[in-house]
Every structure is written in structure tokens, then in C-alpha cells.
Design an enzyme around this catalytic site. Structure first.
Site, mmCIF file in Angstrom:
data_model
loop_
_atom_site.group_PDB
_atom_site.id
_atom_site.type_symbol
_atom_site.label_atom_id
_atom_site.label_comp_id
_atom_site.label_asym_id
_atom_site.label_seq_id
_atom_site.Cartn_x
_atom_site.Cartn_y
_atom_site.Cartn_z
ATOM 1 N N ILE A 478 51.430 42.160 13.955
ATOM 2 C CA ILE A 478 52.273 41.572 12.911
ATOM 3 C C ILE A 478 51.564 41.608 11.554
ATOM 4 O O ILE A 478 52.112 42.089 10.553
ATOM 5 C CB ILE A 478 52.682 40.129 13.276
ATOM 6 C CG1 ILE A 478 53.590 40.189 14.493
ATOM 7 C CG2 ILE A 478 53.390 39.451 12.105
ATOM 8 C CD1 ILE A 478 54.001 38.863 15.036
ATOM 9 N N LYS A 582 53.445 29.459 15.751
ATOM 10 C CA LYS A 582 54.238 28.269 16.113
ATOM 11 C C LYS A 582 53.380 27.040 16.383
ATOM 12 O O LYS A 582 53.900 25.947 16.543
ATOM 13 C CB LYS A 582 55.045 28.573 17.376
ATOM 14 C CG LYS A 582 56.166 29.571 17.170
ATOM 15 C CD LYS A 582 56.983 29.771 18.416
ATOM 16 C CE LYS A 582 56.447 30.850 19.324
ATOM 17 N NZ LYS A 582 56.498 32.219 18.834
ATOM 18 N N VAL A 612 60.849 31.035 14.529
ATOM 19 C CA VAL A 612 62.027 31.054 15.407
ATOM 20 C C VAL A 612 62.873 32.271 15.033
ATOM 21 O O VAL A 612 63.244 32.429 13.871
ATOM 22 C CB VAL A 612 62.886 29.777 15.236
ATOM 23 C CG1 VAL A 612 64.078 29.811 16.196
ATOM 24 C CG2 VAL A 612 62.062 28.525 15.456
ATOM 25 N N GLY A 667 55.604 46.966 26.428
ATOM 26 C CA GLY A 667 54.960 46.061 25.467
ATOM 27 C C GLY A 667 55.895 44.982 24.954
ATOM 28 O O GLY A 667 55.608 44.317 23.966
ATOM 29 N N GLU A 670 54.456 39.500 26.871
ATOM 30 C CA GLU A 670 53.023 39.236 26.714
ATOM 31 C C GLU A 670 52.328 39.973 27.858
ATOM 32 O O GLU A 670 52.973 40.293 28.868
ATOM 33 C CB GLU A 670 52.760 37.725 26.849
ATOM 34 C CG GLU A 670 53.346 36.874 25.741
ATOM 35 C CD GLU A 670 52.749 37.180 24.376
ATOM 36 O OE1 GLU A 670 51.535 37.422 24.296
ATOM 37 O OE2 GLU A 670 53.512 37.218 23.391
ATOM 38 N N ASP A 681 57.546 29.303 25.448
ATOM 39 C CA ASP A 681 57.759 29.867 24.119
ATOM 40 C C ASP A 681 59.112 29.395 23.547
ATOM 41 O O ASP A 681 59.211 28.991 22.389
ATOM 42 C CB ASP A 681 57.704 31.402 24.234
ATOM 43 C CG ASP A 681 57.966 32.071 22.910
ATOM 44 O OD1 ASP A 681 57.156 31.859 21.993
ATOM 45 O OD2 ASP A 681 58.989 32.788 22.790
ATOM 46 N N LYS A 685 60.099 26.782 20.285
ATOM 47 C CA LYS A 685 61.101 27.044 19.240
ATOM 48 C C LYS A 685 62.089 25.885 19.143
ATOM 49 O O LYS A 685 62.511 25.498 18.048
ATOM 50 C CB LYS A 685 61.815 28.362 19.518
ATOM 51 C CG LYS A 685 60.870 29.547 19.300
ATOM 52 C CD LYS A 685 61.442 30.846 19.798
ATOM 53 C CE LYS A 685 60.459 31.982 19.562
ATOM 54 N NZ LYS A 685 60.747 33.187 20.337
#
Ligand code: ADP
Ligand code: ASP
Ligand code: MG
Length: 823
Positions: A478, A582, A612, A667, A670, A681, A685
Site C-alpha cells: 500500500i 485500523k 473501512v 494473494g 492474508e 477484520d 471495521k
């Protein structure tokens, strides 16, 4: 009428050693248009300081003055040997020997008596220019340019004062006329800095005074141009050693240059402009080390363009405050006060008088503080005695920061901008003054704040308010994509929108790179690979929050809870934060509240849209709803791109476990798919969304239906992948049951303000919007008072580096636009 003379002046840095003398000679040779050159020189770099130090050493009884004097001589001998062929050296070496003999004799007197007079100091400190002029002239002659040298003490007659000198123009002019009749060469090298008193004693024009020598000579010769060669490209908007963003000024007026110099811009001596003004001789400031740069022209017209041209600071000041009720309405107090100070030679740099007349406050150089205080105590003895003046207070360790510009007078709001920049930088202002010409605004501040203040005011006027110093943490998928996106847009944003984004640091777990101005991001992967600097979070953050930038932001592209723990402290320091991480928003409620209140109190932005739904406008939509007074009844959505993909693909043609395997190998999950399938996860959120609408809850309060079979929750990834096919038939049953009822299965999160939050598998009819997802789509339905029964839907790809990085980038632009509005 101008003559055929031009004046060139070279400062100490331009004449530091033999190599630089050669460079100077080359520059002079290149100035072919000038027929007659008067070349004013300073001492070699550091020589005046060294001569003054010899006096100090002798006075304090340190015999080392002898070896220091020898070292100084040796430095000059080395230059002579390098610049002159052996047959030309002797006369200069002899002159040097003789001067050093005299100097040592005088120093011995000081050493024995432990005292010296101002005259002694003036005599010794002026030798550097004598040597420098002889060396340059001899070097020019040795390179076949006929030149002579002149000891300016034979021409310049001045009246020395404590901080400045005045020229006896009449006598100086007549001596110059006499001298001109005898000059035989077109090039003359003239000593800067030194002059004679009217009784013929050696004196100086005070520190940095060679610039003044050049303009005195310019006036005497009615020169066409005076060029001052130094080590910067011209007069800059601030001292470049203190403000890396300083810009070269193309053109400034004599008055602007004088004000800037007066307030400490060392590039030119404040007295330099006066002699040039009368004959309108342009003064050029140019760089010996970059002679092709055009330089700055100082001339008589107020240039157009910026209203504020430059900024400067003077350190080593004290602020004196004379306060008393007995001063109110009494005429002539200020006159008496400043008259008394003038009589003893105290130089008042800045005055600020309160309109009540109850106090007069002024700044003077630290070295004159005692003299000023005792003078005032004597002058106002009676008033002090009768308590009409209650206090003569001295505040030590002060500096002055000033803004200068001819056009300030026509532009309202300059003072406001100046002081609010100081306020934002948390600089404490002790006194304020605005010159009556309105060519300057100045403030007395604490010495310790001087650099910060200069940088802050410079940034306010010279940088776009949307200039952001950026530190990126994490350069993986990222972070890396974000930097790449930034790279392609940076120029356009700057040119078309005045958004100036400077990535001044990148830090990852192995290394970090820092840059002063913000590097081009062209080869950022290479320079991070070759950096070789170990990551150090504290120095990284300190670097990113440089005070010569109006704003700083950290973009945390990691998923680290450890980094998130630093957010309140960064916000407290005034650093904005943007993140897809997060962890901060899903820590304890107490931490969350701290984060919010610090961000509010410090007026610092904390933006996390991508926590989110990646780049989808989920949080901003929710905020718009809340802020416009809507009431959220329920938020329901597919919030995991990974699981969305899995259920969008699970159509019965392949077993569930195979789809998970497949997603993993692409990919999409995870490395351990249980992190996605466990539902944590999604729960995070939900916590973020729930807290956004004001619910008070912890991560543990979310009811989570995990998709990881109970028996496979512990153990290795391999064990899990190996065991998962054992549950395929159960999953297939779920699918078939749903199909029988013409339904689809979706793994959703629900925020219900009344019932709390849950993550669960739910079936939806084929006609439901949730049935129409594909790929890694996220979809969120906001059911609110206004959006009811039809909810507001946000849908689109909710995972992947490109959309997440794009969302981070959008947050950064949002930040820029908030900041742009808060000038
Ligand atoms: P020289 O030896 O040539 O006389 P100085 O050291 O006296 O040189 O002056 C040049 C220095 O002045 C520069 O190196 C710079 O750091 C400093 N300076 C301070 N303010 C300014 C400014 N506004 N513009 C340019 N230089 C400045
Ligand atoms: N050499 C003197 C000084 O250092 C004068 C000058 O360089 O302008 O102050
Ligand atoms: Mg100088």
C-alpha cells in the site's frame, strides 16, 4: 555621468585559499566589459576572527597567541607559495614578516599589561585585508594582468562610532582625486574593511564592513556598477543556512536591502546602500561559486511582485522595559531616554511604545545592556527615587524577527499573517514594532525561538498554505503504491492547484530516508534500498515536522498497533495523520477518546477513510449523514473484500476449500486465511463505524460468527489448509439450502445502535442488492431516518493496493484542502 570604473568586491569565503584566489581571478578576467576595475577584497576567510582572537589570548595571558600568530602567517605563506612563482614571492613574504613582527610587538604589550585599547584592536584586526589585497594583486600580475594594490587607509577618512562609522566625504574625495592622478593600472585591488581616523590612525568600518568599502569606493569613482561577490546566489528571502526553502530575490530596492541587513541579513552590510543611492549605482549580489547565476540587483525602484520580500533575525538582543505611571502625559520622556542612550553610544535596534505611555520598551544589543541600564538609572534618578518610574526591567536572551518589503504598505493583512504564523508556531512575542515607513514589521521573541520563528514566517509568506511535509511509514504494497501515485500527480497538483506535497521521509522496518526539501520520487525504491540508515522513529518524526514547513503529516501505511500507539503524541505535536491502519480506532475506548480529543484540541486532522472499504467513501458518507442531522438506524454491509470474493465465487462448481486456496494463491487473503475468515477484520471495521456514530463499545463487544471451524483455529497454516476440505460438505449444504429458497449467502457485518454489532453469515434473496456483488466488492447499506425504507448504498471494490492507496491519497488531498482554508 558614470565613469569607466566598476567595483567588484570579494568576501572572505571567496578568498579562503589559493584555489579560490584563482577562481576570483578567473571571474574577473571573464568580466570583459569593464574597462577599469576596482577590486575590493576582504581578508581570507576567518582571518579577521583569528586576529581578534590573538588579542583576546594575549589579554588573558595565554602565550599560545605566539603559535597562533605563526599559524596565521603560515596560512598566508602557503597561499603565496601556491599562487606566485618563486621569483615573485619574496617581497610579499618580507611584508608579511614585517607585519607579523609589528603585530607580535603589540601583542606582547597586551600580554604584559593584560589590557588593550579599541585602537589596538582596530590596528591588528585590519591586517587581513592588507595581506589579501597584496596577494591577489601579485597573483594577477603573475598571470599577466597589470594591477596595483591600494591600502584604503590612505583614502578613506572616517569618524568611528561604537556600532557604525561616518565617512568624512570631503577629505576622502580630495584624497581620491589625488590618488586617481597617480593610478597607472586599469585594475586596482583595494583593501576592504580598513580606513583611517581623521588624525591618521588605522581603524575599521566594523565587522562585515568590506561591503561598505566597496560602495564608498563606488561613490568616489562614480562607478557604473558595484558587484558584491559572495557565497550565495544573491539576496535571499531569508538566510539559507536557517531556512532551506529560502528563494533568491531577483530585484530589491536599496531600502529593502538596508532593512534586511539592519535586521541581520549578513549577506550585505547595512551601510552599503547609502553611498550608492545618491548616484543610483546598482549593486549586484552574485555568487563566486556559481558565477553564471544572475544574482540580485539592488536598485532604487520598489520592485513589483511580492509585498513582503524577505525575513531576517537578529540574535543577541535584550529587551529593556521602562515603566512608570509618572511617564503618562509627561512630554519629552522618550526624548530624554533615547538622548541619554545616544550620548553613550547605545544602539537602539527597535522601539515599541504602548499607547498609554506608561511604558517604553526597546531592544538593544546584549553587549550594551549594562551600559544602557546604568545610563538610564542615572538619567532618571529622580523619577526612580520618587517612584514615578517603577521599573527598568531587562529581559535577556532575546532576538528580533522582522519582515521587510516596500509594498507592505499597500497590502492589508500582512501583520495579521505575520503574527498568526508566529502564533501557530507557538512563538512567544514580547514586543512588536512596525516601522513608520511600513517597510518592516518586527517582533522581539525569545532567543530559543529565533530559528523556528524565522522559518514559520517565511513559510507563511513564501510557501503555499497547502505545502505539506510528509513522512510515509511503510513502503510495502500500500505504501509503495501510494508513493507511486503521488509521484505521478505531484507536479500537476503543485502547478494547477498550489498543493505542494513534499515527501521528506520514508521509513520502513529496515531503513529510512530523509530529505531536506522533499526529493523527487522518481527512483524512490532505489534510494530507500541504498539508504543504509537504520530506522529511528523519533528522529524521523522530528525531521518530518520541520518548522520551515507550514504543515506536517504522517502517512502510516502499516497495520502496526505499536505505531498507532504514537498517534495521540504526534497529533499533540501538531502533526496530521492519515492512515489505512485500523489499530488506533479499534484500540480501547479510552484510547479512542484520547485520540479524538487531542485531534480536536490541537486542531489537527486524523483521517482514516481507508480503514473501512479501502477507497470507497464509506466513512465520509457516514459523517455527512451524521453531521447533517440524519439518524442512523442500521449499517449493514459486506466489508471484507477477501470474503466477498470467496462468496461471490462460491457457486457450487468448486468446493469451498478450493476457493479459499485459490484466493490465497492469488494473494487475496492474508498469508494465514484464518485472519480473514475469523471475522476479526470485519469486526474491527464495525467498531470503527459504530464509534463514528457515537456508540461506546470495545472490539470484544462485537458478536462474531467465525468461518474458521472450531477444530482448525489453532495449529499451523498447513494444518488449517489440510483440514479445511473436511468442512466442504457443510458449506455446500449451506449453499444448497440457500439456493432452494432462491437466496445467496453473504458474510456481513451489522451495526445496530440498539442491539449492538455482529458479524455473521446471512442469506439474502437474489433480488437484494447484496446479491449483486462481484469480485472483491464491498457493499454497505446505510438505513437512516432519511434513507428509509430504501437505504443509501455504497458499493465497489473494497480491497487491493491501488484502490486503498488511492483512498489514502484522497485523504491527503482532503487534508490539503482543509489546510488551504485555514491560512
Ligand atoms: P562574505 O564573506 O562574502 O562577505 P558573508 O558570510 O558575510 O559573506 O555573507 C554571506 C552569507 O550571508 C551567506 O552565506 C548567508 O548564509 C548569509 N545570509 C544571511 N541572510 C541572508 C539572505 N537574506 N540572503 C542571502 N544570504 C544571507
Ligand atoms: N574581514 C572583515 C570581517 O570579517 C570585513 C569583511 O569581511 O567584510 O568582518
Ligand atoms: Mg560579508
Amino acid at each position: 555621468m558614470t565613469s569607466t570604473w566598476v567595483v567588484h568586491k570579494f568576501g572572505g569565503t571567496s578568498l579562503a585559499d589559493a584555489k579560490r584566489y584563482r577562481q576570483v581571478a578567473a571571474i574577473l578576467r571573464g568580466e570583459v566589459k569593464d574597462r577599469k576595475k576596482a577590486i575590493v577584497v576582504s581578508a581570507m576567510h576567518g582571518v579577521t576572527d583569528a586576529l581578534i582572537e590573538l588579542v583576546g589570548l594575549a589579554k588573558t595571558g595565554k602565550e599560545v597567541y605566539l603559535s597562533c600568530a605563526d599559524a596565521l602567517k603560515a596560512r598566508h605563506v602557503a597561499a603565496i607559495e601556491s599562487l606566485l612563482p618563486s621569483e615573485r614571492r619574496q617581497p610579499l613574504i618580507d611584508a608579511l614578516e614585517s607585519d607579523f613582527k609589528d603585530i607580535k610587538d603589540v601583542l606582547r604589550g597586551i600580554y604584559l599589561s593584560r589590557t588593550f585599547s579599541d585602537r589596538t584592536l582596530e590596528f591588528i584586526s585590519g591586517h587581513g585585508e592588507l595581506w589579501s589585497a597584496q596577494v591577489l594583486s601579485a597573483h594577477l600580475n603573475a598571470t599577466e594582468i597589470a594591477s596595483s594594490w591600494l591600502d584604503a587607509r590612505t583614502l578613506f577618512i572616517v569618524e568611528p562610532g561604537d556600532t557604525a562609522v561616518s565617512v568624512d566625504w570631503e577629505r576622502t574625495k580630495s584624497r581620491t582625486s589625488e590618488w586617481l592622478k597617480t593610478v597607472k593600472t586599469d585594475w586596482v585591488v583595494v583593501t576592504g574593511f580598513i580606513a583611517s581616523t581623521c588624525d591618521g590612525l588605522p581603524t575599521t568600518l566594523k565587522r562585515n564592513g568590506s561591503d561598505f568599502s566597496a560602495s564608498i569606493l563606488g561613490k568616489l569613482l562614480n562607478a557604473r556598477i558595484i558587484t558584491i561577490w559572495t557565497d550565495v546566489d544573491g539576496v535571499m528571502s531569508a538566510d539559507p543556512r536557517l531556512v532551506p526553502e529560502a528563494a533568491v530575490l531577483e530585484y530589491i530596492s536599496y531600502q529593502e536591502a538596508t532593512e534586511l541587513a539592519y535586521f541581520g541579513a549578513k549577506v550585505i552590510h547595512p551601510s552599503t546602500m547609502a553611498p550608492a543611492i545618491e548616484n543610483k549605482i546598482p549593486i549586484w549580489i552574485r555568487n563566486t561559486f556559481n558565477p553564471s547565476a544572475p544574482g540580485t540587483k539592488i536598485h532604487n525602484k520598489a520592485g513589483n511582485g511580492r509585498s513582503v520580500k524577505g525575513f531576517a533575525t537578529v540574535d543577541g538582543m535584550v529587551l529593556i522595559n521602562v515603566e512608570g505611571t509618572g511617564m503618562i502625559g509627561v512630554p519629552g520622556v522618550a526624548n530624554r531616554l533615547f538622548g541619554a542612550l545616544r550620548d553613550v553610544g547605545v544602539s537602539v535596534v527597535m522601539i515599541s511604545q504602548a499607547s498609554s505611555e506608561q511604558s517604553i520598551c526597546f531592544a538593544i544589543p546584549e553587549v550594551q545592556a549594562d551600559l544602557a541600564r546604568t545610563t538610564l538609572e542615572r538619567a532618571f534618578f529622580a523619577e526612580l527615587h520618587h517612584n514615578q518610574i517603577q521599573m527598568i526591567g531587562v529581559t535577556d536572551n532575546c532576538s528580533i524577527v522582522a519582515a521587510v518589503g516596500d509594498n507592505m504598505v499597500d497590502h492589508p493583512g500582512i501583520a495579521g499573517k505575520f503574527f498568526s504564523a508566529l502564533g501557530r508556531a507557538q512563538v512567544n512575542i514580547r514586543a512588536i514594532a512596525q516601522g513608520s515607513s511600513e517597510r518592516n514589521i518586527s517582533a522581539v521573541i525569545d532567543r530559543g525561538d529565533s530559528r523556528k520563528a524565522l522559518r514559520a514566517v517565511h513559510a507563511a509568506f513564501y510557501l503555499s498554505n497547502q505545502t505539506i511535509s510528509i513522512g510515509v511509514i511503510g513502503s510495502g504494497l500500500i505504501g509503495g503504491t501510494f508513493i507511486d501515485q503521488l509521484k505521478t500527480q505531484m507536479e500537476t497538483l503543485k502547478k494547477e492547484f498550489k498543493i505542494d506535497l513534499r515527501v521528506r521521509g520514508i521509513l520502513n522496518s529496515k531503513t529510512m530516508v530523509l530529505s531536506e526539501k522533499g526529493r523527487s520520487l522518481e527512483n524512490w525504491r532505489d534510494y530507500i534500498k541504498n539508504s543504509g540508515v537504520s530506522p529511528d522513529l523519533e528522529s524521523f518524526v522530528a525531521h518530518v515536522q520541520a518548522d520551515h514547513f507550514p504543515h506536517a503529516a504522517i502517512v502510516d501505511c502499516t497495520a502496526s498497533a505499536e505505531l498507532a500507539a504514537h498517534y495521540p503524541c504526534w497529533l499533540k505535536r501538531g502533526i496530521h495523520i492519515i492512515t489505512p491502519n485500523k489499530k488506533a480506532n479499534t484500540g480501547t475506548m479510552e484510547f479512542y477518546r484520547t485520540l479524538r480529543s487531542v485531534s480536536r484540541d490541537r486542531n489537527c486532522h486524523y483521517l482514516y477513510e481507508t480503514t473501512v472499504g479501502a477507497g470507497l467513501p464509506i466513512i465520509s458518507t457516514l459523517r455527512d449523514l451524521i453531521q447533517t442531522g440524519d439518524e442512523v438506524l442500521e449499517i449493514e454491509g459486506v466489508l471484507s473484500g477477501t470474503i466477498s470474493y470467496i462468496f461471490n465465487t462460491f457457486d457450487g462448481t468448486k468446493p469451498f476449500s478450493e476457493i479459499v486456496q485459490d484466493a490465497r494463491s492469488k494473494g487475496y487473503t492474508e498469508p494465514d486465511p484464518r485472519e480473514d475468515l475469523s471475522g476479526v477484520d470485519v469486526a474491527r471495521k464495525l467498531v470503527i463505524l459504530a464509534r463514528e456514530i457515537g456508540l461506546d463499545l470495545e472490539l470484544g463487544d462485537v458478536r462474531v460468527e467465525s468461518l474458521v471451524p472450531e477444530l482448525l483455529r489453532d495449529g499451523s497454516i498447513e494444518d488449517f489448509l489440510h483440514g479445511l476440505p473436511g468442512h466442504d460438505s457443510a458449506m455446500m449444504d449451506l449453499l444448497n439450502r440457500a439456493r432452494d429458497r432462491d437466496q445467496v449467502i453473504r458474510y456481513v457485518g451489522v451495526v445496530d445502535p440498539k442491539k449492538g454489532c455482529a458479524v455473521q453469515l446471512k442469506n439474502y434473496p437474489r433480488s437484494h442488492v447484496f446479491a449483486r456483488t462481484s469480485g472483491s466488492d464491498n457493499i454497505v447499506a446505510f438505513k437512516t431516518h432519511r434513507y428509509n425504507p430504501q437505504p443509501l448504498i455504497v458499493q465497489g471494490p473494497g480491497a487491493g493496493p491501488a484502490v486503498t492507496a488511492g483512498g489514502v491519497f484522497a485523504d491527503l488531498l482532503r487534508l490539503a484542502s482543509y489546510l488551504g482554508g485555514s491560512a
